[in-house]
Structure formats: C-alpha cells, structure tokens
Motif scaffolding. Structure first.
Motif, mmCIF file in Angstrom:
data_model
loop_
_atom_site.group_PDB
_atom_site.id
_atom_site.type_symbol
_atom_site.label_atom_id
_atom_site.label_comp_id
_atom_site.label_asym_id
_atom_site.label_seq_id
_atom_site.Cartn_x
_atom_site.Cartn_y
_atom_site.Cartn_z
ATOM 1 N N CYS A 16 0.831 -1.209 0.000
ATOM 2 C CA CYS A 16 0.000 0.000 0.000
ATOM 3 C C CYS A 16 0.868 1.263 0.000
ATOM 4 O O CYS A 16 0.653 2.181 -0.802
ATOM 5 N N ALA A 17 1.861 1.301 0.877
ATOM 6 C CA ALA A 17 2.733 2.476 0.964
ATOM 7 C C ALA A 17 3.521 2.683 -0.332
ATOM 8 O O ALA A 17 3.647 3.819 -0.814
ATOM 9 N N SER A 18 4.028 1.606 -0.907
ATOM 10 C CA SER A 18 4.787 1.716 -2.153
ATOM 11 C C SER A 18 3.900 2.179 -3.300
ATOM 12 O O SER A 18 4.311 3.007 -4.120
ATOM 13 N N THR A 56 10.228 1.341 -9.679
ATOM 14 C CA THR A 56 10.751 0.523 -8.586
ATOM 15 C C THR A 56 9.734 0.390 -7.467
ATOM 16 O O THR A 56 9.585 -0.683 -6.874
ATOM 17 N N ARG A 57 9.013 1.470 -7.174
ATOM 18 C CA ARG A 57 7.989 1.407 -6.117
ATOM 19 C C ARG A 57 6.850 0.464 -6.514
ATOM 20 O O ARG A 57 6.356 -0.293 -5.680
ATOM 21 N N LEU A 58 6.426 0.504 -7.769
ATOM 22 C CA LEU A 58 5.362 -0.406 -8.203
ATOM 23 C C LEU A 58 5.843 -1.860 -8.204
ATOM 24 O O LEU A 58 5.084 -2.772 -7.862
ATOM 25 N N ALA A 59 7.093 -2.075 -8.575
ATOM 26 C CA ALA A 59 7.651 -3.431 -8.532
ATOM 27 C C ALA A 59 7.708 -3.939 -7.091
ATOM 28 O O ALA A 59 7.397 -5.111 -6.821
ATOM 29 N N LEU A 63 5.653 -7.178 -5.714
ATOM 30 C CA LEU A 63 6.376 -8.260 -5.038
ATOM 31 C C LEU A 63 5.819 -8.473 -3.631
ATOM 32 O O LEU A 63 5.635 -9.619 -3.198
ATOM 33 N N ALA A 64 5.513 -7.393 -2.928
ATOM 34 C CA ALA A 64 4.948 -7.515 -1.578
ATOM 35 C C ALA A 64 3.586 -8.212 -1.619
ATOM 36 O O ALA A 64 3.299 -9.066 -0.770
ATOM 37 N N LEU A 65 2.759 -7.860 -2.589
ATOM 38 C CA LEU A 65 1.456 -8.520 -2.709
ATOM 39 C C LEU A 65 1.603 -10.003 -3.032
ATOM 40 O O LEU A 65 0.876 -10.846 -2.488
ATOM 41 N N LEU A 66 2.533 -10.316 -3.908
ATOM 42 C CA LEU A 66 2.784 -11.721 -4.235
ATOM 43 C C LEU A 66 3.287 -12.471 -3.006
ATOM 44 O O LEU A 66 2.823 -13.576 -2.703
ATOM 45 N N ALA A 67 4.214 -11.872 -2.275
ATOM 46 C CA ALA A 67 4.787 -12.516 -1.092
ATOM 47 C C ALA A 67 3.754 -12.688 0.020
ATOM 48 O O ALA A 67 3.870 -13.599 0.844
ATOM 49 N N ALA A 68 2.732 -11.829 0.062
ATOM 50 C CA ALA A 68 1.728 -11.882 1.120
ATOM 51 C C ALA A 68 0.693 -12.984 0.910
ATOM 52 O O ALA A 68 -0.071 -13.284 1.827
ATOM 53 N N ARG A 69 0.675 -13.570 -0.264
ATOM 54 C CA ARG A 69 -0.312 -14.623 -0.531
ATOM 55 C C ARG A 69 -0.032 -15.850 0.330
ATOM 56 O O ARG A 69 1.121 -16.217 0.551
ATOM 57 N N GLN A 70 -1.089 -16.466 0.800
ATOM 58 C CA GLN A 70 -0.987 -17.677 1.616
ATOM 59 C C GLN A 70 -0.259 -18.769 0.836
ATOM 60 O O GLN A 70 -0.575 -19.016 -0.322
#
Length: 125
Positions: A16-18, A56-59, A63-70
């Motif tokens: 969200c912040a990125s 870079t911020r969108l990347a 990546l954070a959204l992908l990493a947050a997936r169960q």
C-alpha cells in the motif's frame, strides 16, 4: 496472530505504501522530487525519476502482494525486505560522503529501515 500472519499484514502495508508513493510521484513529480531534494531537468531527468520513484515502487508493491499470498515461499518476503532496505542502505553509504538525509527524508529512511527489518524478523521459522 502468528508470525506469518503478522508478516502478511506488514507485506500488505508495504504494498500500500509503495503504491501510494508511486501514485504521488506520478501525479506531481516536481513536488515529490523537491521534497526528496531533487531537481528534474529535461526528458532524461524525468525518465530517471519515473524509473526509480514509480517503476521501482510499483515493482516493490507487486512483489509484496505476491509474497503476502498464503502458501508463498518465505523467500519472496525476504526479497521484498531487501527492496525496502535498499533505500536506507544507499542513504547510509551516502552518509559517509555527504551526511545523513534531513527532514522528511530522514523520517522516510527510518520507516523503511524499521519496515525492512521487521519483515526479516517476522520470517516464518
């Protein structure tokens, strides 16, 4: 809440912040550049700004959204943490030559450092 759950929440916060930082840079690049101590000149200046502050911020957000997936491997969260920590590490290296950042940028640096370290500290065991 488990460590993995806390880490997922922090990864969502990073995304969200990125994303918001990238949006602000897209909507008013001159203002964001001024706050960051930059002066944009010509097409190349703006292109470089968009590459760093938008791309870079969108990347990082993606990546954070992908990493947050169960069920995703913890290494994705580790890589996200390295992306987040890259900014304060670069500023720390620059501090030896020109000094620490000042004002708002110093606050941003502290938040990035705390967020990146927290992501690594919350790594599932």
């Amino acid at each position: 809440m488990t460590r993995a759950g806390l880490r997922r929440q922090l990864l969502h916060l990073v995304a969200c912040a990125s994303s918001l930082a990238a949006l602000a840079a897209m909507l008013d690049p001159d203002r964001v550049a001024t706050v960051m101590g930059l002066f944009l000149v010509g097409v190349n200046g703006y292109s470089q700004f968009y590459a760093i502050y938008v791309g870079t911020r969108l990347a990082t957000a993606a990546l954070a959204l992908l990493a947050a997936r169960q069920g995703e491997p913890p290494v994705l969260g580790d890589i996200t943490a390295l992306f987040v920590l890259a900014q304060p590490i670069g500023r720390f290296i620059a501090a030896f030559a020109i000094g620490l950042p000042q004002g708002f940028l110093l606050v941003v640096c502290g938040i990035e450092l705390a967020g990146g370290i927290a992501l690594l500290a919350l790594r599932p065991r």
